[in-house]
Design a protein around this motif. Structure first.
Motif: not given
Length: 238
Positions: A76-77, A103-105, A118, A120, A129, A131-133
């Motif tokens: 997820a990166t 993630t990616s909401w 992004q 995670d 968890e 997560a950043q984006e």
């Protein structure tokens, strides 16, 4: 073979420099026109000044930011590198609310930007968890994305968790002190050990979106801290 008279030769000779001057002038005009066209094309580049995925990646919080026990999830990166994607807007009559808990909401808004990055992080011991984006948009589209985030909560007051078949409640509120504008969505479920916090913050043409299920406060503190970290990294750049 036809011979030119002396007078005709003189006239032809006199006309020659004028023809050369005309050609030279035309050449200069053509070059100036081409140069102006290139400048105009550059000025009309819709992605001019927008951060690339490579630049956004540097603004994401590093591994050292996260608490002990959290490790990067390589699946997820990712980012868009030095190229830009074509933006798109899809009409979302009814969002898939179950994707809020993932993630990616931010993709539920139906608005895709031109670049993103992004990452995670997961704590395998606690299943928490974070997560950043960061997504970048042309013009004022980033404002529309935040507006769409506000509508997400009202469109999804609750949904069913596909794993536990339990009911997830959705609440929301505006967030002060994060970027140009920010909004937070909280997901809670009586069958979960902890709820999940989603925060979206706009910084110029960029939107930072974070997901956190770390902590006994539904991930709220961790989400706000991470969002603030990224917002600070983007300030004055996006």
């Amino acid at each position: 073979m036809r011979h030119l008279s002396t007078a005709t030769k003189l006239l032809a000779s006199a006309a020659l420099p004028l023809a050369l001057v005309a050609c030279s002038s035309g050449s200069t005009s053509t070059k100036a026109s081409a140069s102006t066209g290139a400048t105009s094309a550059a000025a009309k580049d819709p992605n001019a000044g927008l951060l690339t995925g490579t630049q956004l990646k540097k603004a994401l919080a590093p591994a050292t930011f996260f608490a002990a026990g959290f490790a990067s999830d390589s699946s997820a990166t990712r980012d868009t590198g030095d190229t830009y994607s074509e933006p798109s807007v899809a009409a979302v009559s009814k969002p898939d609310c179950t994707k809020l808990d993932g993630t990616s909401w931010i993709a539920l808004t139906g608005i895709d930007g031109v670049s993103f990055a992004q990452g995670d992080y997961i704590n395998k011991s606690t299943s928490a968890e974070i997560a950043q984006e960061i997504d970048v948009y042309r013009g004022t589209t980033a404002k529309k994305v935040i507006g769409a985030v506000v509508k997400l909560a009202s469109a999804c007051p609750s949904f069913t968790d596909s794993q536990t078949s339990s009911k997830v409640k959705v609440s929301e509120h505006s967030e002060a002190g994060l970027g140009d504008e920010a909004y937070t969505i909280t997901l809670t479920d009586s069958s979960w050990q902890s709820g999940t916090t989603l925060t979206a913050a706009r910084v110029g043409t960029a939107v930072v979106s974070v997901l956190s299920s770390s902590g006994s406060d539904n991930g709220a503190a961790a989400a706000k801290k991470l969002t603030g970290q990224i917002v600070s990294a983007l300030k004055g750049k996006a």
